[in-house]
Design a protein around this motif. Structure first.
Motif, PDB file in Angstrom:
ATOM      1  N   SER A 133      45.401  26.448  68.942  1.00  0.00           N
ATOM      2  CA  SER A 133      44.451  27.206  68.131  1.00  0.00           C
ATOM      3  C   SER A 133      45.073  28.541  67.768  1.00  0.00           C
ATOM      4  CB  SER A 133      43.155  27.426  68.918  1.00  0.00           C
ATOM      5  OG  SER A 133      42.256  28.221  68.178  1.00  0.00           O
ATOM      6  N   ASP A 183      46.052  24.036  64.658  1.00  0.00           N
ATOM      7  CA  ASP A 183      44.746  23.492  64.287  1.00  0.00           C
ATOM      8  C   ASP A 183      44.290  23.964  62.917  1.00  0.00           C
ATOM      9  OD1 ASP A 183      44.345  26.119  65.022  1.00  0.00           O
ATOM     10  OD2 ASP A 183      42.461  25.743  66.083  1.00  0.00           O
ATOM     11  N   LYS A 184      44.514  25.242  62.591  1.00  0.00           N
ATOM     12  CA  LYS A 184      44.010  25.741  61.310  1.00  0.00           C
ATOM     13  C   LYS A 184      44.796  26.980  60.886  1.00  0.00           C
ATOM     14  CE  LYS A 184      39.993  27.831  61.133  1.00  0.00           C
ATOM     15  NZ  LYS A 184      38.519  28.048  61.099  1.00  0.00           N
ATOM     16  N   GLU A 201      44.810  29.672  57.486  1.00  0.00           N
ATOM     17  CA  GLU A 201      44.122  30.023  56.246  1.00  0.00           C
ATOM     18  C   GLU A 201      44.887  31.100  55.495  1.00  0.00           C
ATOM     19  OE1 GLU A 201      39.405  29.315  57.060  1.00  0.00           O
ATOM     20  OE2 GLU A 201      40.270  31.194  57.812  1.00  0.00           O
ATOM     21  N   THR A 253      42.627  26.317  53.223  1.00  0.00           N
ATOM     22  CA  THR A 253      42.646  26.107  54.662  1.00  0.00           C
ATOM     23  C   THR A 253      43.469  24.870  54.969  1.00  0.00           C
ATOM     24  OG1 THR A 253      40.454  27.098  54.931  1.00  0.00           O
ATOM     25  CG2 THR A 253      41.263  25.705  56.727  1.00  0.00           C
ATOM     26  N   THR A 303      44.713  22.299  57.987  1.00  0.00           N
ATOM     27  CA  THR A 303      44.335  21.890  59.333  1.00  0.00           C
ATOM     28  C   THR A 303      45.271  20.806  59.856  1.00  0.00           C
ATOM     29  OG1 THR A 303      42.745  20.321  58.385  1.00  0.00           O
ATOM     30  CG2 THR A 303      41.902  22.481  59.022  1.00  0.00           C
ATOM     31  N   ASN A 304      45.449  20.832  61.195  1.00  0.00           N
ATOM     32  CA  ASN A 304      46.281  19.842  61.888  1.00  0.00           C
ATOM     33  C   ASN A 304      47.666  19.699  61.249  1.00  0.00           C
ATOM     34  OD1 ASN A 304      44.116  19.459  63.538  1.00  0.00           O
ATOM     35  ND2 ASN A 304      43.504  17.496  62.661  1.00  0.00           N
ATOM     36  N   LYS A 337      44.488  19.822  53.587  1.00  0.00           N
ATOM     37  CA  LYS A 337      44.255  21.119  52.939  1.00  0.00           C
ATOM     38  C   LYS A 337      42.942  21.054  52.175  1.00  0.00           C
ATOM     39  CE  LYS A 337      46.796  20.688  48.503  1.00  0.00           C
ATOM     40  NZ  LYS A 337      47.244  19.310  48.539  1.00  0.00           N
TER      41      LYS A 337
END
Length: 759
Positions: A32, A53-54, A56, A93, A95-96, A116
């Motif tokens: 994270s 995980d993320k 941005e 954003t 993710t993963n 995305k």
């Protein structure tokens, strides 16, 4: 049960659990992160890829399907995420996703998976002020903050150098310099002169160095003057505006009067609406003395005329305004660095000595070589240099002020008794030759020597090494007697390519005598044939160490030479250096030499801890290309090695780069002798030893040559050399037939073979 036994049982249970879990394969857990800065820190502190995980940010730049995203604090490069130019300005954003370090560039590799999503809201990213000396700061925390940081910085674009100088500490007035490059084909950065500019773009740490990738630039006028309409061009340095006559400061048009006049007319007529700018610096005898610029004030005519070779420098007039000397010095140095104009005429000049002075034809350009007997100064500041009583050099007071920052006494002490070479035209007067000296690169000198085999020119400082260029094709002998540090020197390679190599390449013998040449720096992606030497032809280079060279060029580049033909390279070592070629094709970049052709012999040479990279093909740890034309002598590469560095191509191909020689071109097995060599270097997009046999070529014959399978990289193989483990590469028995008495030595079990001469 006693308390001590209960405690022991509990301890054994913990140990058993630890042992069991240690035997289970561990996978990187999803980490994270709060922002891009945290993500980059985790990537930089990890030995391998990191699952995030993320992440941005706002898209600030798109190239192909790649992008840079920024969260207002810092940015990160995103590889193959399917972005479009229309996505610039959108908040996204991810993710993963996998965070990784490709070579030394921190990035998110979307090709490894991830998602995305674009948000409805937008985030405006404002550029950050650059407030540190970024070029000398490469800590992990600095990289996490500044790598791909979006910046706006004010400073000076340094003419001809592709560098930018900015003030990072305004309180103490401290400045730093960084390399710059344009990211837009429509954006023109004026590298031919120094000018104020405000640049907006992103920083990038790549190949061990920082650079500023420019997205937009606000270029200031460098030398604004007064706009005028020219009514008449009188000659190559004089024109009229109405009844007023203007003469251009600092140039002599007598070399080629008609060409100089034509050049001046062409420059004036090419300006929009026929307007040029003049910057008047004085008035004498009814003439106004001025600098001439283009209408926009960004092109200095004197500099262009010098580069084109239609005029030579002359600053004989005495001017009180010190800025005149500084302005002309910069212009003349730019012309000199471009190897055009005045300097280019060295290549065909005869070398005149006392023995040959009687054969000199008055009015011809020549190099006059001799020992300075004495240096005197008259009451008005004019300087006379007596060369063995057969040549008298004169420097006017005005020219001396321009040419030399030293006092007369310092100048006198540095010159008397030294072998010195002067370039120009001389005339006879009462049995001796007399010549005015106009510009600093018309005088070049050595510590001693006459350039023969028994009495070579002795080199002990950078000025002596620069002087070799003027005698590159004269078939002279040179020897280092000290290490040479070229830090801060705008390097121009010695010798270059032409249709007649005997008049343009380095033709001679250069003996390094066991010394180093350090900090060669060249960065111009429009140039080819680049290195310490541009082109070697019928030359010999021996006993030399090149350290911390940084070479960036279009093609044919190497730390030692861009290319070589019919030359002998013996006992030359390149260490801690970088070579990069940017041509989008066969760039021929090599750690030692870019391209070695017909009759080149390379023996007992090494490339250590050096990065060799290129945009596309023909990138080699030792040679970018080995080529033998039909009927020409063989190329020999024996007892050499590449160890401890990286060889890579940006292009995804198994034949784009190689640890030793990338491209091989020869029609007969006898055309190339490749034996007793090894490679221990990381390879990206290539092969371990030889990558590519060119069309029409025979298979290379490689004898007793090896590579470290554990170092070259996963999946990097080779069909010509033999792969061995690291342990095997450190055993003498591995290297069958090698001479460990006279040529090689090895610290058995601890190190790879080394050349005995290195110790």
């Amino acid at each position: 049960m006693k308390k001590w036994s209960i405690a022991l049982l509990a301890l054994l249970s913990v140990v058993l659990v630890f042992v069991i879990t240690s035997c289970v394969p561990q996978h990187p857990s999803l980490l994270s992160v709060k922002n891009i800065y945290d993500a980059k820190l985790k990537i930089l502190n990890s030995a391998g890829p990191v699952l995030l995980d993320k992440v941005e940010g706002t898209v600030i730049y798109v190239s192909g399907s790649d992008a840079i995203i920024h969260d207002g604090q810092t940015g990160i490069y995103v590889y193959k995420a399917g972005f479009y130019s229309s996505d610039v300005g959108k908040k996204v954003t991810l993710t993963n996703v996998i965070g990784t370090t490709y070579r030394d560039s921190v990035q998110i590799d979307f090709s490894k998976g991830g998602y995305k999503n674009f948000a409805a809201e937008t985030l405006t990213v404002e550029p950050t002020a650059l407030t540190i000396d970024i070029a000398n700061n490469v800590s992990i925390t600095t990289r996490a903050l500044w790598d791909f940081q979006y910046v706006k910085v004010y400073g000076i674009l340094n003419g001809g150098k592709m560098t930018f100088t900015y003030e990072y500490d305004k309180v103490n007035k401290r400045k730093a310099t960084i390399n710059v490059a344009s990211l837009s084909s429509s954006l023109f950065l004026p590298y031919t002169y120094d000018t104020e500019a405000t640049l907006t773009g992103y920083l990038q740490f790549s190949n061990g160095a920082w650079s500023l990738k420019v997205l937009s630039a606000e270029i200031g006028d460098s030398y604004p003057g007064v706009g005028v309409f020219v009514d008449e061009v009188v000659d190559g340095k004089t024109f009229k505006v109405g009844e007023q006559t203007y003469e251009l400061i600092g140039i002599d048009d007598s070399v080629n009067p008609s060409a100089a006049k034509t050049k001046l007319e062409e420059f004036i007529n090419s300006q929009p609406e026929g307007i040029v700018q003049v910057l008047v610096k004085g008035e004498k005898n009814g003439k106004k003395y001025a600098f001439l610029f283009s209408k926009d004030g960004k092109t200095l005519y004197q500099e262009q005329a010098l580069k084109d070779g239609v005029v030579v420098p002359n600053l004989a007039e005495e001017w009180e305004d010190a800025a005149i000397y500084e302005l002309l010095k910069n212009a003349y140095k730019s012309a000199y660095s471009s190897k055009k104009g005045v300097y280019s005429t060295f290549s065909g000049a005869s070398v005149i000595t006392v023995e040959s002075s009687n054969t000199y034809i008055e009015g011809n350009y020549a190099i006059f070589s001799g020992t300075v007997s004495d240096v005197t100064e008259d009451a008005t500041g004019n300087v006379n240099i007596n060369v063995s009583n057969w040549l008298k050099i004169t420097i006017s007071a005005g020219n001396f002020k321009y040419l030399f920052s030293s006092t007369f006494e310092q100048f006198k002490n540095s010159l008397e008794g030294k072998v010195t070479n002067f370039y120009g035209k001389a005339k006879r007067s009462e049995g001796i030759l007399e010549m005015p000296l106009y510009a600093e690169w018309e005088m070049f000198s050595f510590e001693s020597g006459s350039g023969t085999q028994d009495d070579p020119y002795i080199i002990t400082k950078p000025e002596h090494l620069i002087s070799v260029r003027a005698l590159a094709s004269a078939n002279k002998y040179f020897r280092l007697e000290a290490d040479i540090d070229l830090a801060g020197v705008d390097w121009t390679p010695i010798g270059t390519y032409s249709s007649d190599l005997s008049t343009s390449a380095f033709v001679g013998v250069f003996d390094g005598n066991g010394h180093k040449i350090m900090n060669i720096s060249f960065n111009d992606t429009t140039k080819s044939n680049v290195g310490l030497f541009g082109y070697l032809y019928n030359a010999t280079v021996t006993n030399l160490i090149i350290e911390n060279a940084n070479i960036t060029a279009s093609s044919r580049a190497g730390a030692l030479a861009g290319a070589s033909k019919l030359s002998k390279i013996y006992r030359v070592k390149v260490v801690k250096s970088s070579v990069r070629v940017t041509y989008s094709g066969s760039g021929y970049g090599g750690g030692l030499i870019g391209e070695a052709i017909d009759g080149t012999e390379i023996e007992e040479c090494a490339v250590r801890n050096t990065t060799v990279s290129g945009v596309k093909y023909a990138i080699g740890g030792l040679l970018g290309r080995l080529k033998v034309n039909s009927g020409q002598p063989a190329v020999v590469v024996k007892n050499c090695y590449v160890e401890g560095g990286q060889v890579s191509s940006d292009y995804s191909s198994t034949t784009a780069s190689a640890g030793f020689i990338c491209n091989f071109s020869a029609t007969s097995a006898a055309d190339a002798v490749i034996e007793n060599n090894y490679v221990v270097a990381s390879i990206t997009n290539g092969k371990a030893f030889i990558a590519y046999k060119e069309t029409g070529s025979t298979d290379p014959v490689v004898t007793s040559s090896y590579y470290d399978t554990q170092v070259v990289g996963s999946g990097v193989s080779d069909s010509y050399a033999t792969g061995k483990t690291t342990s095997e590469m450190k055993q003498q028995a591995t290297f069958s037939g090698w001479d460990f008495t006279n040529i090689w030595t090895i610290d058995e079990g601890n190190d790879y073979p080394r050349l005995k001469w290195e110790n």
